[in-house]
Scaffold this motif. Structure first.
Motif, PDB file in Angstrom:
ATOM      1  N   LYS A   1      -4.268   8.607   4.527  1.00 43.58           N
ATOM      2  CA  LYS A   1      -4.885   8.687   5.854  1.00 43.58           C
ATOM      3  C   LYS A   1      -5.318   7.290   6.310  1.00 43.58           C
ATOM      4  CE  LYS A   1      -8.669  11.002   8.305  1.00 43.58           C
ATOM      5  NZ  LYS A   1      -9.544   9.919   8.702  1.00 43.58           N
ATOM      6  N   GLU A   2      -5.953   6.538   5.428  1.00 40.98           N
ATOM      7  CA  GLU A   2      -6.389   5.182   5.771  1.00 40.98           C
ATOM      8  C   GLU A   2      -5.197   4.294   6.113  1.00 40.98           C
ATOM      9  OE1 GLU A   2      -8.842   3.479   2.709  1.00 40.98           O
ATOM     10  OE2 GLU A   2     -10.285   5.114   2.819  1.00 40.98           O
ATOM     11  N   LEU A   3      -4.129   4.413   5.349  1.00 37.38           N
ATOM     12  CA  LEU A   3      -2.925   3.631   5.615  1.00 37.38           C
ATOM     13  C   LEU A   3      -2.388   3.952   7.002  1.00 37.38           C
ATOM     14  CD1 LEU A   3      -0.591   1.742   4.807  1.00 37.38           C
ATOM     15  CD2 LEU A   3       0.475   3.718   3.676  1.00 37.38           C
TER      16      LEU A   3
ATOM     17  N   TRP B   1       0.856  -1.190   0.000  1.00 36.13           N
ATOM     18  CA  TRP B   1       0.000   0.000   0.000  1.00 36.13           C
ATOM     19  C   TRP B   1       0.891   1.240   0.000  1.00 36.13           C
ATOM     20  CZ3 TRP B   1      -5.000  -0.185   3.347  1.00 36.13           C
ATOM     21  CH2 TRP B   1      -5.748   0.971   3.182  1.00 36.13           C
ATOM     22  N   HIS B   2       1.855   1.277   0.900  1.00 33.25           N
ATOM     23  CA  HIS B   2       2.781   2.413   1.002  1.00 33.25           C
ATOM     24  C   HIS B   2       3.549   2.612  -0.301  1.00 33.25           C
ATOM     25  CE1 HIS B   2       6.779   4.114   1.907  1.00 33.25           C
ATOM     26  NE2 HIS B   2       6.080   4.958   2.618  1.00 33.25           N
ATOM     27  N   GLU B   3       4.116   1.554  -0.845  1.00 34.00           N
ATOM     28  CA  GLU B   3       4.923   1.652  -2.062  1.00 34.00           C
ATOM     29  C   GLU B   3       4.088   2.137  -3.242  1.00 34.00           C
ATOM     30  OE1 GLU B   3       8.489   1.015  -2.479  1.00 34.00           O
ATOM     31  OE2 GLU B   3       8.069   1.533  -0.393  1.00 34.00           O
ATOM     32  N   ASN B   4       2.835   1.723  -3.327  1.00 31.63           N
ATOM     33  CA  ASN B   4       1.981   2.141  -4.436  1.00 31.63           C
ATOM     34  C   ASN B   4       1.491   3.571  -4.287  1.00 31.63           C
ATOM     35  OD1 ASN B   4       1.298   0.039  -6.653  1.00 31.63           O
ATOM     36  ND2 ASN B   4       1.473  -1.148  -4.765  1.00 31.63           N
ATOM     37  N   LEU B   5       1.729   4.192  -3.126  1.00 32.15           N
ATOM     38  CA  LEU B   5       1.387   5.601  -2.936  1.00 32.15           C
ATOM     39  C   LEU B   5       2.553   6.534  -3.250  1.00 32.15           C
ATOM     40  CD1 LEU B   5      -0.848   5.563   0.250  1.00 32.15           C
ATOM     41  CD2 LEU B   5      -1.494   6.360  -2.036  1.00 32.15           C
ATOM     42  N   LYS B   6       3.709   5.988  -3.565  1.00 31.94           N
ATOM     43  CA  LYS B   6       4.841   6.836  -3.945  1.00 31.94           C
ATOM     44  C   LYS B   6       4.484   7.587  -5.229  1.00 31.94           C
ATOM     45  CE  LYS B   6       8.599   4.492  -1.667  1.00 31.94           C
ATOM     46  NZ  LYS B   6       9.878   3.793  -1.816  1.00 31.94           N
ATOM     47  N   PRO B   7       4.979   8.818  -5.386  1.00 35.36           N
ATOM     48  CA  PRO B   7       4.575   9.646  -6.532  1.00 35.36           C
ATOM     49  C   PRO B   7       4.686   8.955  -7.885  1.00 35.36           C
ATOM     50  CG  PRO B   7       5.836  10.953  -4.991  1.00 35.36           C
ATOM     51  CD  PRO B   7       5.888   9.527  -4.494  1.00 35.36           C
ATOM     52  N   GLU B   8       5.810   8.281  -8.151  1.00 37.96           N
ATOM     53  CA  GLU B   8       5.972   7.641  -9.457  1.00 37.96           C
ATOM     54  C   GLU B   8       4.997   6.485  -9.656  1.00 37.96           C
ATOM     55  OE1 GLU B   8       8.950   5.857  -6.569  1.00 37.96           O
ATOM     56  OE2 GLU B   8       8.260   7.874  -7.047  1.00 37.96           O
TER      57      GLU B   8
ATOM     58  N   GLU C   1      -6.643  13.616  -4.678  1.00 38.88           N
ATOM     59  CA  GLU C   1      -7.716  13.518  -3.679  1.00 38.88           C
ATOM     60  C   GLU C   1      -7.793  12.098  -3.102  1.00 38.88           C
ATOM     61  OE1 GLU C   1     -12.558  13.781  -3.448  1.00 38.88           O
ATOM     62  OE2 GLU C   1     -11.530  15.002  -4.954  1.00 38.88           O
ATOM     63  N   ASN C   2      -7.787  11.114  -3.985  1.00 38.24           N
ATOM     64  CA  ASN C   2      -7.801   9.725  -3.512  1.00 38.24           C
ATOM     65  C   ASN C   2      -6.502   9.364  -2.800  1.00 38.24           C
ATOM     66  OD1 ASN C   2     -10.392   8.638  -4.147  1.00 38.24           O
ATOM     67  ND2 ASN C   2      -9.831   8.715  -6.306  1.00 38.24           N
ATOM     68  N   ALA C   3      -5.380   9.902  -3.262  1.00 36.93           N
ATOM     69  CA  ALA C   3      -4.100   9.614  -2.615  1.00 36.93           C
ATOM     70  C   ALA C   3      -4.111  10.113  -1.170  1.00 36.93           C
ATOM     71  CB  ALA C   3      -2.952  10.255  -3.395  1.00 36.93           C
ATOM     72  N   ALA C   4      -4.653  11.294  -0.939  1.00 43.52           N
ATOM     73  CA  ALA C   4      -4.720  11.835   0.419  1.00 43.52           C
ATOM     74  C   ALA C   4      -5.591  10.952   1.313  1.00 43.52           C
ATOM     75  CB  ALA C   4      -5.252  13.265   0.398  1.00 43.52           C
TER      76      ALA C   4
END
Length: 135
Positions: free
Chosen positions: A108-110, A84-91, A101-104
């Motif tokens: 938060k959920e993570l 989950w964390h790795e897939n939220l990285k900018p690239e 919006e979904n990333a934020a």
């Protein structure tokens, strides 16, 4: 009955390479992970919270199911949070199509689940009073 998100099964069949982080649809992953995570937790935590966060936290309840989970429980919980964390990285966000919006919301959920897992790990590994090992 295997209620794990299917990405876990594929990862397990691929010999559990920790460096192999799959591209996941985080909108689907977050829902599937939370459902699995809640099923993994003791029922008393979920019954009080009904999948709201944080899950119910209290003293004096049993954690046996979490303690028995072995390599398919706590390890998968940590691996899933790492993905989950790795897939939220900018690239990666761009690669998997997550807008800001979904990333934020997903960040938060993570953070909420990381906090909850930290609580659960502490509670599950603490011996109840009077039940210390006699070794």
């Amino acid at each position: 009955n295997d209620d794990r998100p299917p990405q876990f099964s594929a990862w397990t069949k691929a010999h559990r390479h920790y460096s192999n982080v799959p591209d996941v649809n985080l909108l689907e992953w977050s829902e599937a992970y939370r459902d699995w995570y809640c099923n993994f937790m003791p029922i008393w935590r979920v019954n009080y919270s009904r999948y709201n966060w944080p899950l119910h936290c209290a003293e004096g309840y049993e954690w046996d199911d979490v303690r028995k989970a072995g390599k398919n429980g706590l390890v998968l919980a940590l691996v899933g949070l790492f993905w989950w964390h790795e897939n939220l990285k900018p690239e990666r966000k761009q690669e998997v199509g997550i807008d800001e919006e979904n990333a934020a919301r997903l960040e938060k959920e993570l953070a909420e689940i990381v906090d909850d897992l930290a609580y659960a790990l502490g509670a599950a590994t603490t011996e109840p009073e009077g039940e210390e090992d006699e070794d």
